[in-house]
Write a protein that holds these residues in place. Sequence first.
Motif, mmCIF file in Angstrom:
data_model
loop_
_atom_site.group_PDB
_atom_site.id
_atom_site.type_symbol
_atom_site.label_atom_id
_atom_site.label_comp_id
_atom_site.label_asym_id
_atom_site.label_seq_id
_atom_site.Cartn_x
_atom_site.Cartn_y
_atom_site.Cartn_z
ATOM 1 N N ALA A 252 0.820 -1.213 0.000
ATOM 2 C CA ALA A 252 0.000 0.000 0.000
ATOM 3 C C ALA A 252 0.855 1.264 0.000
ATOM 4 C CB ALA A 252 -0.940 -0.015 1.208
ATOM 5 N N ALA A 253 2.130 1.145 0.439
ATOM 6 C CA ALA A 253 3.022 2.300 0.430
ATOM 7 C C ALA A 253 3.739 2.446 -0.912
ATOM 8 C CB ALA A 253 4.043 2.161 1.565
ATOM 9 N N GLY A 254 3.459 1.534 -1.860
ATOM 10 C CA GLY A 254 4.048 1.660 -3.190
ATOM 11 C C GLY A 254 5.369 0.929 -3.363
ATOM 12 N N ARG A 255 5.781 0.132 -2.366
ATOM 13 C CA ARG A 255 7.035 -0.630 -2.496
ATOM 14 C C ARG A 255 6.769 -1.952 -3.208
ATOM 15 N NH1 ARG A 255 7.856 1.393 2.918
ATOM 16 N NH2 ARG A 255 6.370 -0.220 3.510
ATOM 17 N N PRO A 256 7.594 -2.316 -4.185
ATOM 18 C CA PRO A 256 7.409 -3.609 -4.866
ATOM 19 C C PRO A 256 7.735 -4.759 -3.918
ATOM 20 C CG PRO A 256 9.436 -2.566 -5.626
ATOM 21 C CD PRO A 256 8.758 -1.566 -4.730
ATOM 22 N N ILE A 257 6.826 -5.725 -3.793
ATOM 23 C CA ILE A 257 7.049 -6.805 -2.824
ATOM 24 C C ILE A 257 6.841 -8.199 -3.409
ATOM 25 C CG2 ILE A 257 6.494 -5.458 -0.765
ATOM 26 C CD1 ILE A 257 3.709 -6.821 -0.839
ATOM 27 N N ASP A 258 6.395 -8.294 -4.655
ATOM 28 C CA ASP A 258 6.024 -9.611 -5.183
ATOM 29 C C ASP A 258 6.129 -9.539 -6.701
ATOM 30 O OD1 ASP A 258 4.753 -11.916 -6.050
ATOM 31 O OD2 ASP A 258 2.977 -11.663 -4.797
ATOM 32 N N PHE A 259 7.144 -10.235 -7.259
ATOM 33 C CA PHE A 259 7.342 -10.227 -8.711
ATOM 34 C C PHE A 259 7.035 -11.612 -9.245
ATOM 35 C CE2 PHE A 259 10.402 -10.552 -12.393
ATOM 36 C CZ PHE A 259 9.633 -9.773 -13.240
ATOM 37 N N GLU A 260 6.273 -11.676 -10.332
ATOM 38 C CA GLU A 260 5.796 -12.982 -10.810
ATOM 39 C C GLU A 260 5.752 -13.084 -12.333
ATOM 40 O OE1 GLU A 260 2.265 -14.315 -7.911
ATOM 41 O OE2 GLU A 260 2.185 -12.231 -8.555
ATOM 42 N N TYR A 261 5.960 -14.298 -12.802
ATOM 43 C CA TYR A 261 5.550 -14.675 -14.154
ATOM 44 C C TYR A 261 4.422 -15.694 -14.004
ATOM 45 C CZ TYR A 261 10.078 -12.838 -15.743
ATOM 46 O OH TYR A 261 11.167 -12.052 -16.007
ATOM 47 N N LEU A 262 3.288 -15.427 -14.640
ATOM 48 C CA LEU A 262 2.154 -16.348 -14.617
ATOM 49 C C LEU A 262 1.940 -16.865 -16.044
ATOM 50 C CD1 LEU A 262 -0.360 -13.969 -12.731
ATOM 51 C CD2 LEU A 262 1.506 -15.310 -11.745
ATOM 52 N N TYR A 263 1.851 -18.167 -16.171
ATOM 53 C CA TYR A 263 1.648 -18.782 -17.488
ATOM 54 C C TYR A 263 0.335 -19.558 -17.470
ATOM 55 C CZ TYR A 263 6.595 -17.757 -17.880
ATOM 56 O OH TYR A 263 7.797 -17.114 -17.893
ATOM 57 N N PHE A 264 -0.655 -19.046 -18.225
ATOM 58 C CA PHE A 264 -1.977 -19.675 -18.249
ATOM 59 C C PHE A 264 -2.188 -20.457 -19.546
ATOM 60 C CE2 PHE A 264 -2.747 -16.222 -15.253
ATOM 61 C CZ PHE A 264 -3.526 -16.846 -14.295
ATOM 62 N N ARG A 265 -2.835 -21.607 -19.417
ATOM 63 C CA ARG A 265 -3.229 -22.372 -20.610
ATOM 64 C C ARG A 265 -4.129 -21.522 -21.496
ATOM 65 N NH1 ARG A 265 -4.856 -28.522 -19.556
ATOM 66 N NH2 ARG A 265 -5.666 -28.073 -21.622
ATOM 67 N N GLY A 266 -3.720 -21.317 -22.746
ATOM 68 C CA GLY A 266 -4.513 -20.494 -23.654
ATOM 69 C C GLY A 266 -5.861 -21.110 -23.977
ATOM 70 N N ASP A 267 -5.936 -22.431 -23.912
ATOM 71 C CA ASP A 267 -7.188 -23.096 -24.297
ATOM 72 C C ASP A 267 -8.179 -23.172 -23.150
ATOM 73 O OD1 ASP A 267 -5.739 -24.848 -22.736
ATOM 74 O OD2 ASP A 267 -6.446 -26.624 -23.795
ATOM 75 N N ALA A 268 -7.772 -22.742 -21.965
ATOM 76 C CA ALA A 268 -8.619 -22.982 -20.788
ATOM 77 C C ALA A 268 -8.911 -21.724 -19.986
ATOM 78 C CB ALA A 268 -7.945 -24.007 -19.870
ATOM 79 N N PHE A 269 -8.308 -20.602 -20.379
ATOM 80 C CA PHE A 269 -8.363 -19.470 -19.470
ATOM 81 C C PHE A 269 -8.365 -18.133 -20.203
ATOM 82 C CE2 PHE A 269 -6.827 -16.534 -16.238
ATOM 83 C CZ PHE A 269 -7.638 -16.913 -15.188
ATOM 84 N N GLN A 270 -9.086 -17.182 -19.627
ATOM 85 C CA GLN A 270 -9.120 -15.809 -20.127
ATOM 86 C C GLN A 270 -8.904 -14.825 -18.991
ATOM 87 O OE1 GLN A 270 -12.986 -15.076 -21.822
ATOM 88 N NE2 GLN A 270 -12.211 -15.305 -23.909
ATOM 89 N N TYR A 271 -8.279 -13.726 -19.291
ATOM 90 C CA TYR A 271 -8.298 -12.556 -18.424
ATOM 91 C C TYR A 271 -9.414 -11.636 -18.915
ATOM 92 C CZ TYR A 271 -4.277 -12.448 -15.238
ATOM 93 O OH TYR A 271 -3.409 -12.641 -14.203
ATOM 94 N N ARG A 272 -10.163 -11.065 -17.993
ATOM 95 C CA ARG A 272 -11.173 -10.091 -18.403
ATOM 96 C C ARG A 272 -10.999 -8.807 -17.623
ATOM 97 N NH1 ARG A 272 -16.800 -13.490 -19.214
ATOM 98 N NH2 ARG A 272 -15.892 -15.069 -20.585
ATOM 99 N N LEU A 273 -11.301 -7.700 -18.237
ATOM 100 C CA LEU A 273 -11.231 -6.437 -17.517
ATOM 101 C C LEU A 273 -12.147 -5.408 -18.153
ATOM 102 C CD1 LEU A 273 -8.468 -4.136 -18.627
ATOM 103 C CD2 LEU A 273 -8.086 -6.511 -19.165
ATOM 104 N N ARG A 274 -12.449 -4.402 -17.366
ATOM 105 C CA ARG A 274 -13.246 -3.281 -17.844
ATOM 106 C C ARG A 274 -12.370 -2.045 -17.786
ATOM 107 N NH1 ARG A 274 -19.439 -1.782 -16.527
ATOM 108 N NH2 ARG A 274 -19.534 -3.647 -17.798
ATOM 109 N N THR A 275 -12.334 -1.277 -18.870
ATOM 110 C CA THR A 275 -11.567 -0.030 -18.826
ATOM 111 C C THR A 275 -12.471 1.126 -19.192
ATOM 112 O OG1 THR A 275 -10.878 -0.240 -21.128
ATOM 113 C CG2 THR A 275 -9.386 -1.125 -19.479
ATOM 114 N N ASP A 276 -12.169 2.271 -18.626
ATOM 115 C CA ASP A 276 -12.981 3.465 -18.867
ATOM 116 C C ASP A 276 -12.232 4.442 -19.745
ATOM 117 O OD1 ASP A 276 -15.402 3.042 -17.268
ATOM 118 O OD2 ASP A 276 -13.975 2.890 -15.610
ATOM 119 N N ARG A 277 -12.987 5.118 -20.564
ATOM 120 C CA ARG A 277 -12.438 6.174 -21.393
ATOM 121 C C ARG A 277 -12.057 7.327 -20.478
ATOM 122 N NH1 ARG A 277 -10.114 6.851 -26.258
ATOM 123 N NH2 ARG A 277 -10.761 8.706 -27.374
#
Lengths: 253, 253
Positions: free
Chosen positions: A223-248
Amino acid sequence: MQSKSKLQLVSGAPTPLYTQLKDLLRGRILDGTYPPHSRMPSEHELCASFGVSRITVRQALGDLQKEGLIFRIHGKGTFVSRPKAFQNVTSLQGFAEAMSSMGYEIINRVLDFSFVPADARVAARLDIAEGDEVAAIRRVRLLNREPVSLELTWIPSPLARRLEHADLVTRDVFLILENDCETPLGHADLAIDAVLADDELTEALRIEEGAPVLRIERLTHDAAGRPIDFEYLYFRGDAFQYRLRTDRQRNGA
Amino acid sequence: MQSKSKLQLVSGAPTPLYTQLKDLLRGRILDGTYPPHSRMPSEHELCASFGVSRITVRQALGDLQKEGLIFRIHGKGTFVSRPKAFQNVTSLQGFAEAMSSMGYEIINRVLDFSFVPADARVAARLDIAEGDEVAAIRRVRLLNREPVSLELTWIPSPLARRLEHADLVTRDVFLILENDCETPLGHADLAIDAVLADDELTEALRIEEGAPVLRIERLTHDAAGRPIDFEYLYFRGDAFQYRLRTDRQRNGA
C-alpha cells in the motif's frame, strides 16, 4: 436428419448462407449438441448435411475458430473448445480469491519453495540489491483438479521468511501477505502477451508442446508503493481468459 | 575472448553459476551485443565459452526464454526476441492514439468495409436484432510499417453509415466516433486469451502458422452505456504486449 438440417438454411435470404450455418453451428456448440473436445463434422460432412458449398462451410468454421469456439489440430480435424474459465483483473485479486468466488475449487501444487540470491532482473524489479535473499516459489495452480497455470514468484526476505510455513497449497500469497504478514497490498503492474509452451510448461500444464500460453508479468506493490512480489504467470490459452473493464479517460478537449 | 568470458563467472560464489550466466547473457541481449533476431550461441558453444555444464546453460536459457528475451525454433536454434511494443490498457484508447503518443507510426490497411446483416453473436453483443445492418470492418494495423494486429470490427447502422467515408487508414475508429460522430465513449469490456495463428492470421500478420497470438474480444460502449463497437483484435505474440495497472480493492474487513 439431413433433410431437417437442410430446412434450417435459407438460400437467397438477406442473411448469407455462411452466417446462417455459423449461427446454427454456434447454437449446437453452446447447447451441448457438440460437446467440448468432441470432433466437429468434417467439411465434407457439413457440405453434404446442409447442401452448401465448401467455401460456405470454410467461412463459417473460420469465423467460429476466430470466436474461440472451435480449434483445428493439423491432420486430425476440428474440435470443440471447452468453455474457458476467466479471471476479472479490473481489480487486483489473487487467483484463488477471484476464482473461488465463482464456485471453482483451487488447489496449488507447490513444486519449489527455496531461498536464493536475487538475479539482476528480479533485483531490479523488487528494488533490492543483486544477490539479496529472495524466496523463489514455483506453483502449478489447479482449477477443479486440472492444471491451469504455472506461477513463478519472487518475494524479498525478510517478508518471505514469514511465508515459509504458510499454507501455500490452498491459500493465495496475496491473502497470506495481507492477513498473516500485515502487509496491505496497493497496486500491481501487469504486462500480458502470448507465447508457446516450452518443455516445462508442457509438463506442468499437461499441454502439447507449441500450445498457446497467456503470459503475465506482474509486479505487486504494497500500500506504500514498495514492490514486494514479482511474478511470471503462465496460463493455458485453451482454458483461461483474463477479463477487464476499462474506462475512457476524458481529455481536456 | 573465451578466457575473458570465463573470468566473468565465479564458481563457488553465493550466486549460482546459472544465475551469473543468465545475467551476463541478459546484459548482452539488452545492450545489443546479441541483436534482435540473431541466433544465440549454441548450448555447446556456451558450455565451451564459459566453462560450465550443459545443465547450467540450459537452466540459464530456460529462464531467459521465460522472460521472453529469447525463443527457440525447433531444429534451428535459439534466437533473440525483438523488443515488444506495448499498449497501456489501463484506460480505454484506440491503438493509434495509444501508440502514436509513444512515437510509433500507425497505418491501417483496410481489407474490407461492408454492410452486412448482424449474425447471432454480433447482434447479441451489440444488443440489436439478428439480421440488423452492421458495418463489418477488417483492418491490419501496421506499427512502423510492420503488421502487428488484425482487427475485426462490427458497428451498428446508422452510426456506421457515418464512418463510411472517414479516413480509416490513419485514424482510429474511436476518434472518428467521438470527433466526427459526436458519440463520446464510456467503458469497454475486454476478454484476453492466447491462440495460435490460423491461415488468415498467418497471411495478414506475416507470421508462421502456429505462431502465438494475443486475442482480445472488446465491446465498447458509448457514454450512456450502450454497446456500439464489437471487436476481435489479434496481436502478434512476438511483437506486442498489453500492459495495465490494477488497484487492490479494499474490502470492508
